[in-house]
Write a protein that holds these residues in place. Structure first.
Motif, PDB file in Angstrom:
ATOM      1  N   ASP A 166       0.796  -1.220   0.000  1.00 58.66           N
ATOM      2  CA  ASP A 166       0.000   0.000   0.000  1.00 58.66           C
ATOM      3  C   ASP A 166       0.836   1.281   0.000  1.00 58.66           C
ATOM      4  O   ASP A 166       0.297   2.380   0.083  1.00 58.66           O
ATOM      5  N   ASN A 194      -4.104  -2.489   5.597  1.00 53.08           N
ATOM      6  CA  ASN A 194      -4.486  -3.562   4.675  1.00 53.08           C
ATOM      7  C   ASN A 194      -3.286  -4.218   3.990  1.00 53.08           C
ATOM      8  O   ASN A 194      -3.449  -5.202   3.266  1.00 53.08           O
ATOM      9  N   LYS A 207      -2.766  -8.018   2.015  1.00 54.24           N
ATOM     10  CA  LYS A 207      -2.426  -8.044   0.591  1.00 54.24           C
ATOM     11  C   LYS A 207      -1.146  -8.840   0.343  1.00 54.24           C
ATOM     12  O   LYS A 207      -1.058  -9.613  -0.615  1.00 54.24           O
ATOM     13  N   ASP A 209      -7.386  -2.792  -4.555  1.00 55.29           N
ATOM     14  CA  ASP A 209      -7.662  -1.773  -3.546  1.00 55.29           C
ATOM     15  C   ASP A 209      -9.125  -1.673  -3.141  1.00 55.29           C
ATOM     16  O   ASP A 209      -9.432  -1.381  -1.991  1.00 55.29           O
ATOM     17  N   ARG A 210     -10.025  -1.899  -4.046  1.00 58.63           N
ATOM     18  CA  ARG A 210     -11.453  -1.759  -3.722  1.00 58.63           C
ATOM     19  C   ARG A 210     -12.059  -3.023  -3.123  1.00 58.63           C
ATOM     20  O   ARG A 210     -13.214  -3.030  -2.732  1.00 58.63           O
ATOM     21  N   MET A 211     -11.278  -4.079  -3.070  1.00 57.96           N
ATOM     22  CA  MET A 211     -11.764  -5.325  -2.494  1.00 57.96           C
ATOM     23  C   MET A 211     -11.649  -5.268  -0.971  1.00 57.96           C
ATOM     24  O   MET A 211     -10.789  -4.578  -0.425  1.00 57.96           O
ATOM     25  N   ASP A 212     -12.523  -5.989  -0.311  1.00 61.11           N
ATOM     26  CA  ASP A 212     -12.448  -6.113   1.141  1.00 61.11           C
ATOM     27  C   ASP A 212     -11.299  -7.068   1.451  1.00 61.11           C
ATOM     28  O   ASP A 212     -11.374  -8.257   1.129  1.00 61.11           O
ATOM     29  N   THR A 213     -10.237  -6.557   2.056  1.00 63.64           N
ATOM     30  CA  THR A 213      -9.045  -7.382   2.287  1.00 63.64           C
ATOM     31  C   THR A 213      -9.328  -8.553   3.226  1.00 63.64           C
ATOM     32  O   THR A 213      -8.588  -9.531   3.225  1.00 63.64           O
TER      33      THR A 213
END
Length: 164
Positions: free
Chosen positions: A49, A80, A84, A107-111
């Motif tokens: 990130d 996050n 990842k 990035d837009r996914m729920d980690t």
């Protein structure tokens, strides 16, 4: 300033620069994510990130003259990043997942829903322990030809590796 003073200052700067850091020879490259097959070696400590790590990933993506040994060192300021990194290290095609994550596709996914394995978690923890033992506390950090570069400083990288 006298020449002697300047030499003393240069020696002190060298001692500060080298203290507290490991050399590439002390790092277990078998624990790294290996990307590329070029003749020049780059050891990289990264955070999925970190915006500067992502710029470095985009830069190195097109270089065919290097082999990268990537160690994930997620920083606490990026909550996050650990998930990842574990996701990348859990996958079958780690290089593809690395590029997806570093390009922002995840990035837009729920980690919390990223698929991770026990082996991926263990690998990420081992990589972070290697970074800690080496005294790496910022990302990105690169080891290139015996030199340590903190941050994505393209000019310094190209000074050592040449331009792509």
């Amino acid at each position: 300033m006298t020449q002697r003073f300047l030499l003393t200052l240069a020696l002190l700067a060298t001692m500060v620069f080298c203290s507290g850091t490991a050399s590439a020879a002390t790092i277990d490259l078998n624990k790294a994510l290996v990307i590329g097959t070029g003749p020049k070696k780059v050891i990289e400590f990264t955070d999925p990130d970190c915006p500067f790590c992502r710029k470095a990933a985009a830069y190195f993506h097109n270089r065919r003259d290097i082999t990268r040994y990537v160690f994930f060192n997620p920083l606490a300021m990026h909550p996050n990043a650990r998930s990842k990194a574990q996701y990348i290290l859990s996958g079958h095609d780690k290089t593809r997942l690395y590029h997806e994550v570093m390009s922002g596709m995840v990035d837009r996914m729920d980690t919390k829903n990223l698929p991770v394995t026990a082996a991926g978690i263990k690998s990420q923890e081992e990589q972070q322990a290697i970074a800690k033992k080496a005294g790496i506390d910022s990302t990105p950090t690169f080891m290139i030809m015996g030199r340590i570069i903190e941050g994505f400083v393209q000019a310094k990288i190209e000074e050592l590796l040449g331009k792509p």
